[in-house]
Design a protein around this motif. Sequence first.
Motif, mmCIF file in Angstrom:
data_model
loop_
_atom_site.group_PDB
_atom_site.id
_atom_site.type_symbol
_atom_site.label_atom_id
_atom_site.label_comp_id
_atom_site.label_asym_id
_atom_site.label_seq_id
_atom_site.Cartn_x
_atom_site.Cartn_y
_atom_site.Cartn_z
ATOM 1 N N ALA A 456 21.946 8.900 -24.209
ATOM 2 C CA ALA A 456 22.343 9.895 -23.207
ATOM 3 C C ALA A 456 23.651 10.572 -23.603
ATOM 4 N N GLU A 457 24.543 9.828 -24.234
ATOM 5 C CA GLU A 457 25.811 10.411 -24.673
ATOM 6 C C GLU A 457 25.577 11.473 -25.748
ATOM 7 N N ARG A 458 24.700 11.166 -26.713
ATOM 8 C CA ARG A 458 24.409 12.143 -27.774
ATOM 9 C C ARG A 458 23.743 13.393 -27.196
ATOM 10 N N GLU A 459 22.833 13.185 -26.253
ATOM 11 C CA GLU A 459 22.157 14.323 -25.635
ATOM 12 C C GLU A 459 23.145 15.157 -24.812
ATOM 13 N N GLY A 472 24.226 22.139 -32.532
ATOM 14 C CA GLY A 472 24.926 21.025 -33.158
ATOM 15 C C GLY A 472 24.629 19.694 -32.520
ATOM 16 N N THR A 473 25.301 18.678 -33.013
ATOM 17 C CA THR A 473 25.152 17.310 -32.519
ATOM 18 C C THR A 473 26.538 16.692 -32.395
ATOM 19 N N GLY A 474 26.580 15.493 -31.818
ATOM 20 C CA GLY A 474 27.868 14.838 -31.684
ATOM 21 C C GLY A 474 27.771 13.522 -30.961
ATOM 22 N N SER A 475 28.918 12.962 -30.652
ATOM 23 C CA SER A 475 28.981 11.669 -29.961
ATOM 24 C C SER A 475 30.121 11.685 -28.962
ATOM 25 N N LEU A 476 30.021 10.819 -27.982
ATOM 26 C CA LEU A 476 31.021 10.723 -26.919
ATOM 27 C C LEU A 476 31.775 9.407 -27.042
ATOM 28 N N GLU A 477 33.094 9.484 -27.033
ATOM 29 C CA GLU A 477 33.941 8.294 -26.990
ATOM 30 C C GLU A 477 34.497 8.174 -25.580
ATOM 31 N N TYR A 490 38.825 10.843 -22.659
ATOM 32 C CA TYR A 490 37.607 10.732 -23.446
ATOM 33 C C TYR A 490 37.673 11.727 -24.604
ATOM 34 N N ALA A 491 36.787 11.539 -25.578
ATOM 35 C CA ALA A 491 36.748 12.444 -26.730
ATOM 36 C C ALA A 491 35.299 12.691 -27.119
ATOM 37 N N MET A 492 35.054 13.861 -27.700
ATOM 38 C CA MET A 492 33.730 14.208 -28.188
ATOM 39 C C MET A 492 33.850 14.693 -29.632
#
Length: 629
Positions: A456-459, A472-477, A490-492
């Motif tokens: 869900a974080e990637r989406e 693009g794509t990414g991740s959630l910290e 938080y960071a993305m």
Amino acid sequence: MTTKTARLIVAAVLACAAAIPVARAEEKAEHPYIEKLRHATYDVASDGRYTETVVHRYQVLQESMVERYKMYSISYSTSIQSGEILEAFTLKKDGRQIPVPPGNYQVRTSEGRNKAGPMFSDYTSVSVVFPELAAGDSVQIRYRIAAKEPMFPGQFSLGTSFSPFGLYEDVRFTVRAPRDMKLKSEAHFFEAVPVKAEGDSNVFEWRYANLKPRRYQEEDEGIWTQQEVPSVLVSTFENYEAIAKAYGDRALPKAQPTPRIRDLVRQALGSETRPREKARVLYEWVSRNITYGGNCIGLGAVVPRDLDVVLDNKMGDCKDHATLLQAMLAAAGVRSEQVLINAGSKYDLAPTPVASLVNHVMNYLPEFDLYVDATAKDIPFGYLPGDSYSKPVIHVGAAKALARTPAEQPGQAQQKLHMTLKVAPNGTATGTMRVSLKGLAAAYVRAGHRDMTAEAEREFVKRELSSYRFRGTGSLEKGDTRELGDSYEYAMKFEIDNYLRSGSTGSLSFYPVMASPMPVSNFWDAEDRVTATRPTRCHGFSSAETYDIQLPPGLSLISMPEAAKLRGSLLDYTASYEQKGTAVTVKREVKDKTSQGICSPEVMRDFNKQAAAIGENLRTQVLYKRKPK
């Protein structure tokens, strides 16, 4: 009732309706349905019980609305009310009446296991499905709901309101009450019929029609006062203090600390002795440990549950949360009061005191001049939900009952954003966007992140990039989502395929690549905003953003935006743009100094004017060119 009698009654209703003006065809075309007839009569007893009898007819105009309006439901609390549908039929365009057959009724009851009492609700609902309904047809229903017990002994209060945007042909609101019952009332856009006597009762009646509904415009945004809405309010309560007393008489005895409460408080506080910290710890205990569960069982709508029931089940409604917190605070030596407030969009109290206008309960801590709402999960101690600021409240059991919650102050809402972005020669980009929040935004974002899975974080990041037209794509910290404080970070991380378009020249704008709760870019389109004609909720905040951008070799910027320093009565804005070789640093900061909580149209016009100047700087595009390969 015989069929012949039913037909006579229907004929009388239809004849009455025919005597009033009706909407023209061109007026009907804009609305999915018309309220042809709504007559509500309330027969009130001296002890506050009343019987409600309603005749309601509406015409469905659009085929797409048939499914939505072919079913009608009524509901009532089984323990203190009885209810029945007296008549229901479809009225075809050609005048034929098709009664609702017995098989088109659905009755749903609420009860516990093995005939035990229910936990949440004892409501019975009765639904009917109107047969052969098509666009252009009408439906009519007549029902009755009778109270076996008054909600507040010896008191009666009721309010009804209608949308100024709806089409109504014949609305009547009638109250039949004992002659010695003192009633306060007010009506807006309704015509009052002279009071008449019937036996030992006085009959009050108000009528309303709206054949030319208001058309919704952007200017209609904002706060509508009671006087601006078609409505009727009727009440026996002398004032709002009387409502507070009626609630408190049954609620406050339940807020007394018991041995169980005292033991619980000792365990929760440990060695803590500071009064404000004790209040915070107990607020957080109730907020974390007591889940929300409504109480729609008879008088439970206005009387809290016993606290042993709340603690046994770790569940309760707003009254239960407020009563438990008051008891726990009292056990800790911290004084508190319960407070009644409107949970909806009401920012004024009408002159006629109606109990349903204050439909939520929270707490006030006089020692700290602080309102808290333990029912509102995830809200940090010292804050309220956003729609609870600047509202009138009624303090229960206090010497001074009427007050107002404070406005949300600019210092309570802060955001800092730092984005690093590296652009590759082929126009792709990678980077990180880090956001630090303070205030309600921190609470809301933390709650939204709490249960996110890795997928869900990637989406989420992918969707955020897409909303800015990036592929693009990414991740959630995520930060610590278990906390209940007023700060969150938080960071993305992201990878973008199409940050720059192909070609030897182009343009770009200096913005974050994803949204944030309080972005400076909110002011980008300020000059296009329409100022509402009525007061608007408002609150200040501060937002500071820094972008460190690394451009690829061979790409040069033809122009850079000018630095800005704007100072206004409501807004301050600074911006700086610096380039050193292929490195670009952008710094922007906006301070919204709005502090009054509710802004008048005049203030908002001034605000939008100052915001437009900020938007002009934000919209400046940067031209670039690439060296030929």
